[in-house]
Write an enzyme that holds these catalytic residues in place. Structure first.
Site, mmCIF file in Angstrom:
data_model
loop_
_atom_site.group_PDB
_atom_site.id
_atom_site.type_symbol
_atom_site.label_atom_id
_atom_site.label_comp_id
_atom_site.label_asym_id
_atom_site.label_seq_id
_atom_site.Cartn_x
_atom_site.Cartn_y
_atom_site.Cartn_z
ATOM 1 N N TYR A 144 0.771 -1.077 -0.077
ATOM 2 C CA TYR A 144 0.073 -0.024 -0.191
ATOM 3 C C TYR A 144 0.846 0.957 -0.122
ATOM 4 C CZ TYR A 144 -3.464 3.254 1.460
ATOM 5 O OH TYR A 144 -4.640 4.374 1.491
ATOM 6 N N ASP A 239 9.110 3.103 0.089
ATOM 7 C CA ASP A 239 8.180 3.581 1.022
ATOM 8 C C ASP A 239 8.338 3.239 2.382
ATOM 9 O OD1 ASP A 239 5.692 4.127 2.130
ATOM 10 O OD2 ASP A 239 4.484 3.327 0.761
ATOM 11 N N LYS A 267 3.526 8.914 8.788
ATOM 12 C CA LYS A 267 3.311 8.183 10.343
ATOM 13 C C LYS A 267 4.164 8.954 11.196
ATOM 14 C CE LYS A 267 0.504 4.641 8.279
ATOM 15 N NZ LYS A 267 0.627 3.981 7.064
HETATM 16 C C1 LIG Z 1 0.045 4.507 5.809
HETATM 17 C C2 LIG Z 1 0.835 4.258 4.450
HETATM 18 C C3 LIG Z 1 0.606 5.033 3.405
HETATM 19 C C4 LIG Z 1 -0.351 6.118 3.275
HETATM 20 O O1 LIG Z 1 -0.184 6.995 4.234
HETATM 21 P P1 LIG Z 1 -1.134 8.017 4.742
HETATM 22 O O2 LIG Z 1 -0.562 9.268 5.680
HETATM 23 O O3 LIG Z 1 -2.420 7.200 5.076
HETATM 24 O O4 LIG Z 1 -1.792 8.781 3.349
HETATM 25 C C5 LIG Z 1 1.620 4.681 2.169
HETATM 26 N N1 LIG Z 1 2.436 3.944 2.475
HETATM 27 C C6 LIG Z 1 2.634 2.974 3.456
HETATM 28 C C7 LIG Z 1 3.594 1.838 3.401
HETATM 29 C C8 LIG Z 1 1.507 3.356 4.600
HETATM 30 O O5 LIG Z 1 1.485 2.232 5.415
#
Ligand SMILES: *Cc1c(COP(=O)(O)O)cnc(C)c1O
Length: 425
Positions: A144, A239, A267
Site C-alpha cells: 500500500y 516507501d 506516520k
Molecule cells: C499508511 C501508509 C501510506 C499512506 O499514508 P497516509 O498518511 O495514510 O496517506 C503509504 N505507504 C505506506 C507503506 C503506509 O503504511
C-alpha cells in the site's frame, strides 16, 4: 465490554460521514461490529467513550511510537500553537527538522515535507518519472502506498479488506502504467522489466511490507531489486511510511543495509500530526520546483504545528535506544503468543521485524499477498473480538501489522498474552 455510547455516536456519524468514518478500515467491516469511539489516550492506553481502557497495538497505525500524548510532543505543539498555526511562508523549524531527518537517514541529502504518506508516495513517483523521463512504475501486490490513482492496484489492507483492489474512478490510462509484481519474487520483477525495456521509471516497495500483515523481504530480494534498478536505469523507491523512524533511526535502509534512491515517510515523522515527506540525494531532489521542472506544492506543507510535533518526536528517537527496547518487547510478545497458540493447537504463523508483528491463522509461511490471504478470517474475527473483550485493541483487519509503542510495559505484554490464551481456551 459495552459499546452503547460508541454505537450511538457511530449511528450519528453515519448520517453525515460516508460509512461514519474518514478512512475505511476504521469502520470494522472486516471484523464486524461497531467501531469504538476514542475519547482520549495516554501512553499505551486508549480510553473509549464507554469508559473502557484498552491496551493499544495500533498506535494510530504507527505514529505514536512513544505512546499517546507523549509530553515533549504535546508541549512542543502547544507552545507553537500560541505563536500562530500557519503562515504559508518559510519558518526556521522546517530547516531544523529537515537537518535532523537528513542526519538520521542514510543516503539522503534533501527532504521535502508534505501532509500525508499518500502525498509523499505520489510525489516521489512523479519525481522519479520526471527524473528518468519514463512513465511506467512497478509496484507489488499487497503493498500500500496511499490512495492516489497509480497505487490502487492490488493495494493491500484497506483496499483488499473491502474487496475493491482496483477502485472505480481510477482510469485505464492510469492503471496501464502501473505494473504489478509479486513480493519476494525477483524473477517476476526481472521478467516485467525485460517485457518493458526502457519504459520503467521506478520500482516502489515497502522494504518490510506492513499492509498485508508484516512481511519481511527474503534474503537477497531487496539486494536483487537494487541491482536490477542499477542495470536498467530505474529508481528504487522505498516507501518507509511505516518503517521509517520505526525499525531504526534510519529506517529499513539502515536496518537492512540497502540504499534506496528516493525514500517516502509519513506516520512517525509527524509525531501524530498530518505529515509526510520524501527525500533523496541532491541530484534527484533538485529536479523539484522551484529548482527544477517537477511540480509539487502544498498550502499547509511544513505547517509549524506539524513540524513542531515531528521535530520533538525525531529528537526523542535520535537520543535513546528506543528501537532496541521496542524490538525486545515485540520479540517477547511474539514468543508469548506463539507459545499459547501452539499449546492450544491453533494453526498460526507469526511474522516480525523490529516492532512490527502480525499473527496469521494459517499453516504455511506468509511471504507475499497470496500466502497472507490464505489466513483464516473467521479465526481472526474471533481473535479480534475476543481480545477486544479483554481490553486489547488490535487492528480491525487481518491484513494489518501491529505497531508496538514504547509506553507498553512487560505487564501489558503479559496481559496481552494471557488474553490470547483466554480467547482460544
Ligand atoms: C499508511 C501508509 C501510506 C499512506 O499514508 P497516509 O498518511 O495514510 O496517506 C503509504 N505507504 C505506506 C507503506 C503506509 O503504511
Amino acid at each position: 465490554m459495552i459499546y452503547k455510547r460508541s454505537s450511538a455516536l457511530f449511528a450519528e456519524a453515519e448520517q453525515v460521514i460516508p460509512g461514519g468514518v474518514n478512512s475505511p478500515v476504521r469502520a470494522f467491516k472486516a471484523v464486524g461490529g461497531t467501531p469504538i469511539f476514542v475519547k482520549e489516550a495516554k501512553g499505551a492506553y486508549l480510553y473509549d467513550e464507554d469508559g473502557n481502557q484498552l491496551i493499544d497495538y495500533i498506535a494510530s497505525w504507527g505514529p505514536m511510537i512513544l505512546g499517546h500524548a507523549h509530553q515533549p510532543v504535546v508541549d512542543a505543539v502547544i507552545d507553537k500553537a500560541k505563536k500562530g498555526t500557519s503562515f504559508g511562508m518559510p519558518t526556521q523549524i522546517e530547516t531544523k527538522i529537515a537537518e535532523l531527518a537528513v542526519s538520521m537517514v542514510p543516503n539522503i541529502d534533501k527532504i521535502r515535507f508534505v501532509n500525508s504518506g499518500t502525498e509523499a508516495c505520489m510525489s516521489a513517483v512523479r519525481l522519479a518519472r520526471g527524473y528518468t523521463n519514463k512513465d511506467k512504475i512497478i509496484k507489488f501486490a499487497g503493498c500500500y502506498h496511499g490512495h492516489s490513482d497509480s497505487f490502487l492496484i492490488q493495494a493491500g489492507s484497506g483496499a483488499v479488506t473491502f474487496g475493491s483492489p482496483n477502485s472505480p474512478g481510477v482510469t485505464q490510462g492510469t492503471a496501464k502504467d502501473t505494473l504489478l509484481a509479486k513480493y519476494n519474487d525477483l524473477a517476476n520483477v526481472e521478467a516485467l522489466i525485460n517485457a518493458n525495456k526502457n519504459e520503467i521509471a521506478c520500482i516502489i516497495i515497502e522494504p518490510v511490507a506492513g499492509n498485508m500483515g508484516c512481511i519481511p523481504p527474503k534474503e537477497g530480494f531487496l539486494e536483487g531489486l537494487r541491482k536490477l534498478c542499477d542495470t536498467n536505469n530505474i529508481l528504487l523507491i522505498f516507501d518507509e511510511v511505516m518503517t521509517g523512524f520505526r525499525l531504526a533511526k534510519g529506517g529499513a535502509q539502515e536496518l537492512l543495509g540497502i540504499k534506496a534512491d528516493i525514500v517516502c515517510f509519513g506516520k512517525v515523522i509527524g509525531g501524530g500530526l498530518p505529515v509526510g515527506a520524501f527525500a533523496a540525494r541532491a541530484e534527484i531532489m533538485n529536479h523539484l520546483a522551484p529548482l527544477g521542472p517537477v511540480y509539487q506544492a502544498g498550502t499547509l506543507s511544513g505547517n509549524p504545528l506539524a513540524m513542531a510535533a515531528g521535530l520533538a518526536m525525531l529528537t526523542e528517537l535520535n537520543s535513546g535506544d528506543i528501537f532496541e527496547s521496542l524490538a525486545q518487547k515485540t520479540a517477547y510478545l511474539h514468543k508469548g503468543i506463539a507459545k499459547v497458540l501452539t499449546e492450544l493447537n491453533v494453526t498460526h504463523t507469526i511474522n516480525r521485524v523490529g516492532s512490527m508483528i502480525s499473527v496469521h491463522f494459517c499453516e504455511d509461511d506468509v511471504v507475499d499477498f497470496e500466502t497472507s490471504a490464505k489466513g483464516n478470517n473467521d479465526t481472526f474475527k474471533t481473535f479480534f473480538h475476543g481480545m477486544l473483550n479483554q481490553g486489547v485493541y488490535l487492528a480491525p483487519s487481518a491484513f494489518e501489522s501491529w505497531f508496538l509503542n514504547d509506553a507498553l510495559t512487560y505487564e501489558d505484554l503479559d496481559k496481552t498474552i494471557a488474553a490470547c490464551k483466554a480467547v482460544f481456551s
